[in-house]
Design a protein around this motif. Structure first.
Motif, short mmCIF file in Angstrom:
data_model
loop_
_atom_site.label_atom_id
_atom_site.label_comp_id
_atom_site.label_asym_id
_atom_site.label_seq_id
_atom_site.Cartn_x
_atom_site.Cartn_y
_atom_site.Cartn_z
N ILE A 97 0.92 -1.46 0.02
CA ILE A 97 0.29 -0.41 0.06
C ILE A 97 1.01 1.22 0.13
O ILE A 97 1.56 1.50 0.84
CB ILE A 97 -0.80 -0.08 1.01
CG1 ILE A 97 -2.11 -1.40 1.32
CG2 ILE A 97 -1.91 1.11 1.27
CD1 ILE A 97 -2.85 -1.13 2.35
N SER A 98 0.67 1.85 -0.74
CA SER A 98 2.11 3.08 -0.94
C SER A 98 1.16 4.15 0.03
O SER A 98 -0.37 5.00 0.10
CB SER A 98 1.48 3.70 -2.40
OG SER A 98 2.28 5.22 -2.45
N LEU A 99 2.01 4.58 0.77
CA LEU A 99 1.51 6.06 2.27
C LEU A 99 2.06 7.52 0.88
O LEU A 99 2.13 8.02 1.38
CB LEU A 99 2.30 5.84 2.84
CG LEU A 99 1.18 4.68 3.69
CD1 LEU A 99 2.58 4.14 5.17
CD2 LEU A 99 -0.14 4.27 3.81
N GLY A 100 2.90 7.29 -0.21
CA GLY A 100 4.16 8.51 -0.48
C GLY A 100 4.72 8.72 -0.02
O GLY A 100 5.35 8.00 -1.19
N PHE A 101 5.26 8.87 0.63
CA PHE A 101 6.94 8.85 1.21
C PHE A 101 7.37 7.61 1.54
O PHE A 101 8.74 7.25 1.46
CB PHE A 101 7.09 9.30 2.53
CG PHE A 101 6.17 8.73 3.44
CD1 PHE A 101 7.16 8.10 4.34
CD2 PHE A 101 4.77 9.21 3.88
CE1 PHE A 101 6.58 7.21 5.38
CE2 PHE A 101 4.23 8.39 5.21
CZ PHE A 101 4.68 7.62 5.38
N MET A 102 6.45 6.16 1.75
CA MET A 102 7.35 4.71 1.66
C MET A 102 6.14 4.01 1.08
O MET A 102 4.82 4.10 1.34
CB MET A 102 7.80 4.59 2.93
CG MET A 102 6.75 4.30 4.32
SD MET A 102 6.81 3.93 5.74
CE MET A 102 7.04 2.27 5.08
N ASN A 103 5.87 2.27 0.72
CA ASN A 103 5.23 1.88 -0.01
C ASN A 103 5.22 0.47 1.79
O ASN A 103 6.33 -0.04 1.98
CB ASN A 103 6.19 1.63 -0.67
CG ASN A 103 5.61 1.59 -1.70
OD1 ASN A 103 4.33 2.32 -1.85
ND2 ASN A 103 6.90 1.21 -2.74
N PHE A 104 3.99 0.58 1.91
CA PHE A 104 3.78 -0.34 3.46
C PHE A 104 3.14 -1.29 2.92
O PHE A 104 2.13 -1.98 2.39
CB PHE A 104 2.50 0.77 4.06
CG PHE A 104 2.72 0.21 5.28
CD1 PHE A 104 3.09 -0.42 6.06
CD2 PHE A 104 1.68 -0.79 5.70
CE1 PHE A 104 2.82 -1.54 7.17
CE2 PHE A 104 0.65 -1.76 6.60
CZ PHE A 104 1.66 -2.27 7.31
N GLN A 105 3.63 -2.84 3.92
CA GLN A 105 3.59 -3.97 3.41
C GLN A 105 2.69 -4.51 4.74
O GLN A 105 3.27 -4.87 5.72
CB GLN A 105 4.58 -5.08 2.95
CG GLN A 105 4.37 -6.38 2.22
CD GLN A 105 5.67 -7.43 2.12
OE1 GLN A 105 6.86 -6.42 2.46
NE2 GLN A 105 5.24 -8.43 1.74
#
Length: 352
Positions: A97-105
């Protein structure tokens, strides 16, 4: 506890250095700069340490309601990642899931939540064991099914094996493990046969030179990094395989670059730091005053142990290629932050 935390910090710092070295050329080619990966990894480490310090003194991690809530959140995130426009596809898996500043798994959070919930369920001695075992199986089956849909076989495998360690520590009868083990073998065979890419990976593991430019490429390039390194390696920053031979070397195959640059001795130092971390971690679980706390620590240390040696087995050609990061060392925000969150929980529960 000082030695335990020192080993974790040592491995995390080693990770920053080798994320920089392994990803420097990749970063120059794709981002026109050699610093982003190392800079981001250092930022993630800072967030992770602050998170661990925050968790260290919080009572909520000792409450079953917290783990119930975290479990529900992780399930919702695992469902959300499959929604078009929410989930991000990387390397053929919709696991981010893209959080903008990083992708979260979400699978990283799910591992923690599932083991925490199972640990508290196992600590309820006043309930019938048969009901507890069924509940634990259900708590595990739901997230595993959602993770496999993505598909992310590596995360699912690590979680299942860690849960088995936890259930074994809880004293479940051997017939339970035999029946589940046989069912798991049958399910594994069906999963491999049902997905052509998994069968290709098994074939590549048995003979990577059968398709050296395709399915066997990563395994071969990893061995070409490790094989010539010798006792001392080629020196820090002098890897040859990072020049776009080994795809995204700062991620799952960072241990290949570490061995290439530091040789057998460097790899031995890193493995020794991991073994020290695991040994102290299990001893903290044994000394835990509360049953639930001890189970949680066992589950978390088992999780990191399985993931570490699975990753090392893959990069050294002992196991088929699967997408599993090396804890504390591989590049990735969700992995590093959640792993340090685990450290915060262990730090908290070991002081009960």
């Amino acid at each position: 506890m000082i030695v335990f935390l020192s080993s974790v910090f040592f491995l995390s710092v080693i990770g920053i250095f080798f994320v920089h070295s392994a990803g420097s050329y990749w970063s120059e080619v794709h981002y026109k700069d050699s610093l982003p990966f190392a800079f981001k990894q250092a930022s993630y480490l800072g967030v992770g340490i602050l998170g661990a310090l925050f968790i260290r003194n919080k009572q909520f991690v000792r409450l079953p309601m917290f783990w119930n809530g975290l479990y529900i959140i992780s399930i919702l995130l695992l469902i959300g990642v499959m929604i078009p426009g929410v989930g991000v596809v990387r390397n053929g898996s919709q696991s981010w899931i893209s959080l903008g500043f990083m992708n979260f798994q979400p699978a990283e959070l799910a591992k923690i939540a599932v083991l925490g919930k199972i640990a508290f369920s196992l600590s309820n001695e006043h309930k019938k064991k048969g009901i507890i075992y069924l509940k634990c199986a259900l708590f595990l089956l739901i997230p595993i099914s959602l993770i496999m849909i993505q598909p992310d076989f590596g995360s699912a495998f690590v979680l299942v094996v860690a849960a088995f360690f936890l259930l074994f520590a809880a004293g479940l009868p051997m017939k339970f493990f035999i029946s589940i083990g046989l069912s798991g073998i049958i399910a594994l065979i069906l999963l491999i046969v049902s997905a052509p890419y998994r069968l290709v990976r098994i074939q590549a593991f048995l003979d990577p030179w059968q398709d050296p430019l395709g399915s066997g490429f990563q395994a071969i390039q990893s061995l070409l990094a490790i094989g010539p390194a010798g006792l001392f390696g080629f020196g820090y920053g002098n890897s040859r395989q990072k020049f776009l031979y080994l795809p995204e070397p700062q991620n799952d195959f960072i241990f290949s670059i570490l061995l290439e640059e530091t040789g057998f001795l460097g790899g031995l130092i890193v493995i020794s730091a991991f073994v020290l971390f695991f040994t102290i971690g299990f001893s903290l679980a044994i000394r835990a005053k509360k049953r639930a706390g001890g189970f949680i620590i066992i589950g978390f240390i088992s999780l990191l142990t399985v993931q570490t040696f699975l990753n090392m087995g893959v990069v050294t050609g002992l196991l088929p290629v699967t997408g599993v990061t090396l804890p504390f060392i591989s590049y990735g925000g969700s992995s590093l932050v959640t792993t340090w969150g685990i450290i915060g929980v262990i730090w908290n529960l070991s002081s009960e």
